[in-house]
Design an enzyme around this catalytic site. Structure first.
Site, PDB file in Angstrom:
ATOM      1  N   SER A  24       0.939  -1.369   0.060  1.00 49.98           N
ATOM      2  CA  SER A  24      -0.263  -0.061  -0.078  1.00 49.98           C
ATOM      3  C   SER A  24       0.811   1.206  -0.034  1.00 49.98           C
ATOM      4  O   SER A  24       0.234   2.292  -0.651  1.00 49.98           O
ATOM      5  CB  SER A  24      -1.042   0.067   1.150  1.00 49.98           C
ATOM      6  N   ASP A  35      -3.628   6.182  10.843  1.00 52.39           N
ATOM      7  CA  ASP A  35      -3.533   4.866  11.113  1.00 52.39           C
ATOM      8  C   ASP A  35      -2.309   4.351  11.649  1.00 52.39           C
ATOM      9  O   ASP A  35      -2.036   3.109  12.020  1.00 52.39           O
ATOM     10  CB  ASP A  35      -3.981   4.012   9.767  1.00 52.39           C
ATOM     11  N   HIS A  74       0.536   4.054   7.213  1.00 54.68           N
ATOM     12  CA  HIS A  74       0.676   4.674   6.075  1.00 54.68           C
ATOM     13  C   HIS A  74       1.418   6.136   6.029  1.00 54.68           C
ATOM     14  O   HIS A  74       1.055   6.890   6.842  1.00 54.68           O
ATOM     15  CB  HIS A  74      -0.597   4.854   4.978  1.00 54.68           C
TER      16      HIS A  74
END
Length: 297
Positions: free
Chosen positions: A32, A236, A239
């Protein structure tokens, strides 16, 4: 054979008039943080992630930066680069556009850039092993990108967060990563493919340092590592933020440009295509014929 070669050259010329082709190709692969989650946050009302749509100046589109779409077409690149590749997730800003724009700023004569997005969020290193979907897709997309005359310059690799959850996976990471790099180079026919990987800034489990140690300590030729540790993270805590992705892209650019052993030289596109076609239709079949004769004598 000559008439066939002429027909293919003519077709190639007609295609190039309708579709711009890049001179320098870069693979973007991993999970990601390579696909890009900069500016992606969960909606506080429904918990559904959304991208804020903010694109920094360092990541703005440039006619000299293309991306290979999911339908294998070269189009002008723009954020989010992985929208049609990592399509099950919400994508935002990644390092790819910052990287490409920084190259063109620091090396104005570099030539057009083609980015080949292949990253998929939430994937472990074992899912990238040879024979799996992710590996096959990466090879297929890269081979297509090279069919029409581009030169592969490097693979940018950012992955490992998913391998920090289980101790056995973290311990096995170095061996699996090395095998992946070796297999990929062999299947692309490029044993010295430059690879620039990113050491983790975060992880999904408690074994981040084990994976980071494997990344920073890998000992393969033409593999270098840049460290993302300390870059700002989204709420979070996994990221990279948009500003962090911009900085990472520029760091990757510096690593790539410093690794070049000779001044940048861009071959004439028509000459490169002609050489590739000569190999594909004349030299390649002749070489295979000779190998067959040797094998059966």
């Amino acid at each position: 054979m000559l008439s066939l070669l002429f027909l293919v050259l003519l077709t190639q010329g007609n295609l190039s008039m309708s579709e711009q082709l890049p001179q320098n190709i870069f693979i973007l692969a991993g999970q990601s943080n390579m696909a890009g989650r900069g500016g992606v946050v969960n909606n506080t009302k429904n918990g559904i992630p959304s991208w804020d749509g903010l694109v920094p100046v360092q990541c703005q589109p440039n006619p000299s930066i293309l991306r290979l779409s999911a339908s294998l077409t070269w189009v002008e690149a723009h954020e989010p680069l992985h929208a049609d590749i990592d399509y099950n997730k919400t994508n935002g800003v990644g390092p790819g556009m910052s990287f490409a724009n920084a190259i063109l700023t620091k090396a104005p004569n570099f030539g057009s850039i083609g980015l080949v997005p292949c990253a998929i969020g939430g994937t472990s290193i074992s899912e990238w092993a040879k024979g799996g979907f992710l590996y096959d897709q990466l090879v297929r997309r890269t081979q297509f990108a090279l069919q029409r005359g581009g030169v592969i310059r490097a693979m940018l690799w950012y992955q490992g967060e998913s391998d920090t959850q289980i101790r056995e996976d973290a311990d096995a990471y170095e061996g699996r990563l090395g095998r992946f790099f070796i297999d990929l180079r062999a299947d692309l026919g490029y044993p010295t493919l430059p690879i620039i990987q990113v050491a983790l800034a975060s992880g999904e489990g408690p074994y981040v340092e084990i994976v980071r140690h494997a990344q920073l300590g890998i000992n393969l030729p033409n593999v270098q590592c840049v460290d993302a540790k300390g870059l700002p993270l989204e709420p979070d805590r996994v990221h990279l933020t948009t500003p962090a992705q911009v900085r990472l892209g520029q760091t990757l650019t510096d690593a790539f440009l410093q690794s070049l052993s000779s001044p940048i030289h861009i071959a004439n596109n028509s000459c490169r295509r002609f050489s590739n076609l000569m190999f594909h239709f004349l030299i390649g079949p002749l070489l295979r014929f000779v190998l067959l004769i040797v094998a059966f004598t």
